[in-house]
Motif scaffolding. Structure first.
Motif, PDB file in Angstrom:
ATOM      1  N   CYS A  94      -2.777   0.187  -3.840  1.00 50.53           N
ATOM      2  CA  CYS A  94      -2.306  -1.122  -3.385  1.00 50.53           C
ATOM      3  C   CYS A  94      -1.820  -1.860  -4.626  1.00 50.53           C
ATOM      4  CB  CYS A  94      -3.434  -1.873  -2.692  1.00 50.53           C
ATOM      5  SG  CYS A  94      -3.036  -3.592  -2.292  1.00 50.53           S
TER       6      CYS A  94
ATOM      7  N   TRP B 233     -10.398  -3.310   1.304  1.00 52.30           N
ATOM      8  CA  TRP B 233      -9.704  -2.312   2.119  1.00 52.30           C
ATOM      9  C   TRP B 233     -10.215  -2.403   3.549  1.00 52.30           C
ATOM     10  CZ3 TRP B 233      -5.575   0.407   0.667  1.00 52.30           C
ATOM     11  CH2 TRP B 233      -5.343   0.621  -0.696  1.00 52.30           C
TER      12      TRP B 233
ATOM     13  N   TYR C 171      -5.183  -0.961   5.251  1.00 55.23           N
ATOM     14  CA  TYR C 171      -4.603  -2.159   4.672  1.00 55.23           C
ATOM     15  C   TYR C 171      -5.435  -2.616   3.481  1.00 55.23           C
ATOM     16  CZ  TYR C 171      -2.350  -2.614   9.276  1.00 55.23           C
ATOM     17  OH  TYR C 171      -1.628  -2.404  10.423  1.00 55.23           O
ATOM     18  N   CYS C 172      -4.777  -3.170   2.482  1.00 53.77           N
ATOM     19  CA  CYS C 172      -5.530  -3.894   1.466  1.00 53.77           C
ATOM     20  C   CYS C 172      -5.345  -5.384   1.711  1.00 53.77           C
ATOM     21  CB  CYS C 172      -5.127  -3.505   0.058  1.00 53.77           C
ATOM     22  SG  CYS C 172      -3.452  -3.925  -0.429  1.00 53.77           S
TER      23      CYS C 172
ATOM     24  N   GLU D 166       0.830  -1.196   0.000  1.00 59.81           N
ATOM     25  CA  GLU D 166       0.000   0.000   0.000  1.00 59.81           C
ATOM     26  C   GLU D 166       0.869   1.252   0.000  1.00 59.81           C
ATOM     27  OE1 GLU D 166      -2.042  -2.966   2.909  1.00 59.81           O
ATOM     28  OE2 GLU D 166      -0.012  -2.307   2.392  1.00 59.81           O
TER      29      GLU D 166
END
Length: 125
Positions: free
Chosen positions: A22, A36, A94-95, A6
């Protein structure tokens, strides 16, 4: 096995915008349900958006109409456009990815995705 990285986080004023990216490597994201999530210290990871291989997305109620996710399978990249940001959007983003023909109806639960990036910090003040 796919790896995710990311980028695009930062500090922004209330009402501002950011675009997170990402980038995936090691496999093609067209095979994956993508998502996500965000997390603040001492809290569980919160699902923000789930994205099908065709780009159709589902969102948490808290971010609808402000956050938009998209994917470019040709560039193996997932995006999160964040508009009208609020202080409560402050978190590590975060992905995630999971091999699936389509995302499960409950894909925004924290344990659905099997691969995660390292995260990018978003701070809104």
């Amino acid at each position: 096995h796919v790896q995710l990285v990311e980028s695009g986080g930062g500090s922004v004023q209330v009402g501002g915008s950011l675009r997170l990216s990402c980038v995936a490597s090691g496999d093609i994201i067209g095979r994956y349900c993508m998502g996500w999530f965000r997390q603040i210290p001492d809290k569980e990871r919160e699902g923000v958006a789930g994205i099908e291989s065709d780009g159709s997305s589902s969102y948490a109620d808290s971010v609808k109409d402000r956050l938009t996710s998209s994917r470019d399978n040709g560039k193996n990249t997932l995006y999160l456009q964040m508009n009208n940001l609020k202080p409560e959007d402050t978190a590590m983003y975060y992905c995630g990815a999971r091999i699936a023909a389509s995302c499960a109806a409950d894909a925004l639960r924290g344990d659905y995705f099997t691969v995660w990036g390292q995260g990018t910090q978003v701070t809104v003040s």
